[in-house]
Design a protein around this motif. Sequence first.
Motif, PDB file in Angstrom:
ATOM      1  N   ILE A  63       0.768  -1.018   0.012  1.00  0.00           N
ATOM      2  CA  ILE A  63      -0.093   0.095   0.030  1.00  0.00           C
ATOM      3  C   ILE A  63       0.741   1.468   0.021  1.00  0.00           C
ATOM      4  O   ILE A  63       1.643   1.464   0.936  1.00  0.00           O
ATOM      5  CB  ILE A  63      -0.789   0.019   1.258  1.00  0.00           C
ATOM      6  N   SER A  64       0.429   2.133  -0.797  1.00  0.00           N
ATOM      7  CA  SER A  64       1.201   3.448  -1.000  1.00  0.00           C
ATOM      8  C   SER A  64       0.042   4.495  -1.038  1.00  0.00           C
ATOM      9  O   SER A  64      -0.512   4.734  -2.157  1.00  0.00           O
ATOM     10  CB  SER A  64       2.166   3.383  -2.169  1.00  0.00           C
ATOM     11  N   LEU A  65      -0.129   5.189   0.102  1.00  0.00           N
ATOM     12  CA  LEU A  65      -1.158   6.119   0.133  1.00  0.00           C
ATOM     13  C   LEU A  65      -0.777   7.070  -0.714  1.00  0.00           C
ATOM     14  O   LEU A  65       0.561   7.798  -0.434  1.00  0.00           O
ATOM     15  CB  LEU A  65      -1.360   6.289   1.484  1.00  0.00           C
ATOM     16  N   ASP A  66      -1.511   7.846  -1.477  1.00  0.00           N
ATOM     17  CA  ASP A  66      -1.166   9.251  -2.362  1.00  0.00           C
ATOM     18  C   ASP A  66      -0.934  10.568  -1.099  1.00  0.00           C
ATOM     19  O   ASP A  66      -1.850  10.825  -0.357  1.00  0.00           O
ATOM     20  CB  ASP A  66      -2.472   9.716  -3.051  1.00  0.00           C
ATOM     21  N   LYS A  67       0.404  10.828  -1.221  1.00  0.00           N
ATOM     22  CA  LYS A  67       0.820  11.751  -0.219  1.00  0.00           C
ATOM     23  C   LYS A  67       0.004  13.144  -0.411  1.00  0.00           C
ATOM     24  O   LYS A  67      -0.098  13.752   0.602  1.00  0.00           O
ATOM     25  CB  LYS A  67       2.394  12.110  -0.603  1.00  0.00           C
ATOM     26  N   THR A  68      -0.265  13.403  -1.552  1.00  0.00           N
ATOM     27  CA  THR A  68      -0.958  14.596  -1.713  1.00  0.00           C
ATOM     28  C   THR A  68      -2.272  14.671  -1.161  1.00  0.00           C
ATOM     29  O   THR A  68      -2.775  15.537  -0.485  1.00  0.00           O
ATOM     30  CB  THR A  68      -1.153  15.039  -3.371  1.00  0.00           C
ATOM     31  N   GLU A  69      -3.005  13.513  -1.330  1.00  0.00           N
ATOM     32  CA  GLU A  69      -4.413  13.554  -0.948  1.00  0.00           C
ATOM     33  C   GLU A  69      -4.368  13.285   0.479  1.00  0.00           C
ATOM     34  O   GLU A  69      -5.262  13.795   1.081  1.00  0.00           O
ATOM     35  CB  GLU A  69      -4.997  12.027  -1.585  1.00  0.00           C
ATOM     36  N   TYR A  70      -3.498  12.624   1.089  1.00  0.00           N
ATOM     37  CA  TYR A  70      -3.631  12.443   2.525  1.00  0.00           C
ATOM     38  C   TYR A  70      -2.868  13.526   3.474  1.00  0.00           C
ATOM     39  O   TYR A  70      -2.735  13.375   4.702  1.00  0.00           O
ATOM     40  CB  TYR A  70      -3.156  11.020   2.948  1.00  0.00           C
TER      41      TYR A  70
END
Length: 1116
Positions: free
Chosen positions: A321-328
């Motif tokens: 899992i690699s959460l979107d940095k901009t979104e989070y």
Amino acid sequence: MAQPLYWPGQYYFYPIGNTAAVSLARDVPPDKDITLLLMGCGDPRNVLFTLFSEHENEIFSSFLQARNILPPDHIFNIFFHMFLEPGSLALLVTQCQALIQASTTLATWQTSSYGSTLRMSTEYTLDKIRWQWEQYAGMHQLPQVELLSIQERFRAGVAECQKKNQTSNDVVSITIHPSRSAGPLMMKAIPTLALLFCAYWQHGTTFTSVPRRSSATLLNPTFVYTQSGIGCNVHYGTDPVIPFHLAPIFGNRKPSSEDIMMGIRGQFQEWCTAFYKYHNQGQCTIRVFCADAVFATRALQKLASKAKDNIPIKQWHTGTISLDKTEYRVAPLTFDVVDTSNLDDDLGLLNVITIALPLLKSSANSVLYTESLLAHSNSDGETPKDFVHRFHADLAVMSIVFGICPVNFATGYSTRGNVHELISYKALHQQGQYHQLTVWKGLVCGFLTIQPQQLGTFLYDLYHAHFENEEASIFWNNNRVNPMQGVGQSSLSHHNRETFVLFLCLVRNRLQISEHDWIATMDRFFSIHKAQNSEDPANSSLKMENLKFQDFCALLHLHGVYKMDMLQQDVPKIGLFQSWAQVSPIVRVFLIVPRKQLDVLIQRQAATPTLEAGVRGIRMNNLFSSVHAAFGTITMTGSQTDPKAVFTGDPKGLGGSMPLVVSFTIPAWLLTGGPGSELPKDIYITLACKSNAQNIMLYCQDLGDRLELFSARLLDHEHVIVLPEQSDTSGHSMFSNEAFPITGSLGSQSPSSIIFDEECALVESFSVKINVENEHPRLTLQHNGSPNIRQRSITSMGITLGNVSQTIAFPFPIIGSKSRLRVARKSFWLELIVPHRNPQLLMPQEFTIDPFPIVTPEIMPWSVHHVNLQSLPTVDLANKELYDWLNPHIGGAFSKRESKARQKKENDPLMFVKDTIHSIVVRASGIQPKGASPHNIFGLRDKATKTCDTVLLVDRLCFDLSSHTIVCDGYVLPLSSPRMDEMGQNFHRLVPDIKDLYLEPGEITAWKKLLPVLVERCRTWQHLNSCQYAQTGQVPLTTEYDIIPLCACGEGKNTKEISKQALWKPLAKYYRKCYVCRKKASMTCLECKKDRYCGKACQKADWKRHKVAHHDILSG
């Protein structure tokens, strides 16, 4: 992996939700923006219905004719039909092509017109969804031979489902389950819905006319492409009527098939239009996260703790899992509402709460929903017994440990109807499904402490209970009544050692236990463990525990929960580790399993056995249950001093050709050949089916006694790889040794201390010590003054010494009448000891203490859900069959205890209140007395004093759709002598029509406490800054006669219906007060007709707020 590894056999596709839609905002304040997490449901019905339930009708209706809304009829067909008409398919293809164009990258999607509402949490999520859109758009453009093959396979799958529905032992329950969406009309709906269910599977559509059925011949791609593969993997119980609310359809008429289909299409259109309204106004953001629920929640927790993440997307997949940095940067990591759908059935209740709770905001208004469709052994409507059976522990203890509890357990009642579930469950002789939805809420009370010896004892007993069925003798003894049922359930264990380790981590964090006390707790745990599980099998209570012990120890260390002595010692750099720069206490072992070794599992396509890894030698045998698996290849990288590896997944997964790679963590010392271990040349790494009754019956003949699928020597570098593994402490917090003192008016207060019984299985009481530091109370103590104690709420007590008072909050509902107080006059301290409250054992009079809690300062009912009356359909009182379903429904509102008390005419205030509500409903509906007309004005009159200061006006009966019950939509007219004088003849003209309901002893007080809850549960207005609740800190304001118990904030709100009644209309002005100064109002805003004022000055003063609240919405 906090759940066992299951072989990916046959998995069904659930394209349609299997329960009726609910509002996810029903238990949170109505005037607040909220964040929601839906953990286990890919179906949007609850999102759509939540938005519909929260809308205002006059705003909602203005969007019905918006030109750029996709045709709802086609959307319905695409969503629910297996076969489509040309127009619906063309729309699906066109829309998918537009979505594909907008989703070339994550950046282009987030900035598209769709991305303003529909956000993607990870790039993998967008890739997976885009792949689905591509398949949908291109299926009917495939070469004819390939398309025909797909169509033939799909129709063969449909035929197999039809056959299963006709021959299954579960055929009766399959046809009954769709009717649960009719709630109290369930029994009436069964015959018609059973026919519609069969027709749906015969024709693949909901059309009732022959021409429409004949025109729908094109296979719907959205039913074809699933995670289970291409074809018909649709669950054989799928039914398009289930997500909708059928009670109004069956309750207000005798519907035909056409009526039912028109009804559910109408509901779907309303939901979609409500969604469009929120999208158009930018008031709703939906983030999609494609990952296993356990792994996804773990990733959010890690991000919140700013820990490094390396979490798999799901089992049988190689990616992480690699959460979107901009979104989070802006996305929430904790939530007001966490809905777990029916993950309980797949993961187990302990797993669900353990992974969900860290993501729930710490507030008394935060809500966790758990849901189950399985009929558990105690599914009799009694929540405590059911949960005790499934937790293997007392529900009160688990609630205290979690910091949340089931609302109906704490209060002894529920506002959700389940009479229809009980009736069908009993009708099927306790077979099939039983739908149970539980609302969990927090009881915020600050710190609490548990004596380490007692907590350690409780935790070990819980551990023993969870895993005792691994022991064959215990398993067969527990299933001696129905051994074959036990065999079938033996493979359904949802828990492994990592489940319990993560639970321990949660316990420590929730209770904020200091490091010193936690070590003492775990030392106690392992002292009992050692005494009960000796190396001599003859003296061990759990013989299998010796095989799982190293698994448990490794996981405790890996998650930073506890370090065993053996794992605190340096691992020697010998054998496999001689070239490593540093040897970590825990290592990860990879086993590469050739495809041909899996043939025995592949051949049994429907079976999903649990798999375990192992490390064995000549004298050593250890099993490990936290295993990750995926098809692909692994390539060594890095160096000899710092070995690493890269995994390449097989794009075809189970259908491909690459080997299976499984990995698991173990203590490194096991592989060194040192004391307690074996020489590396004698060690084997294994993959096997878990040894349980069902797997032994299925696989023992093919795999042998060990049930091993494959084994390889540790030194076989072609099949075994060992890499370092770092400990994960992201979910672990450190707390000081000293609890933070709470300062009050009397003095400093210790945290609540929990006192267990002798067996450390039940909570006996709570104790709090107060050091009296205030000078005046100290003088009172010195002069032999006695403290006065009384219960103030469901979870708090008040202590008054002289003229100084202090409130003490406890972590769970209490029985204040049985409290004890110890007084030290020379040392100036007080100790209050209070037993916890078990609703199942309460005396009736003990329910009168805060029976209907309200959370302040938000003024939100804690135990009664909110309803938007404007969105609820009306019950047709002219329906001749009203009595047939309404009478048994409201009659089933009484619990077993209350039914007995009612028969014996015992003094039970809560039962009395329910009895009065029963009287109101039967008279307002006209079903009792038989032949009577509906009556809608009621006076609550005390039987003893013959006085009445409360009048109820019932305008209509409504279907409470989310809760499968009914509510009365009406008004309360609280009376006082000044108000009576003001109303004069207008009220006296109403008196002849008032039906007096005589209240039993203690009931009038209960009603005074209930009235604020009934007002708040349907509130659409905001409380004023001058609210009497806020000023006095009391809800209700009083329970005294002739004094109004309600604040004035709601007077004059939503009284439009009063003006339609001839007798009520003259009283309407007494409900209408100036919004600003609360004086009599003589004018209304001419444009919006919302707020009333006493004159132009107050209207001008309120314009800024009024414009934002009403005019800006209308113009938008």
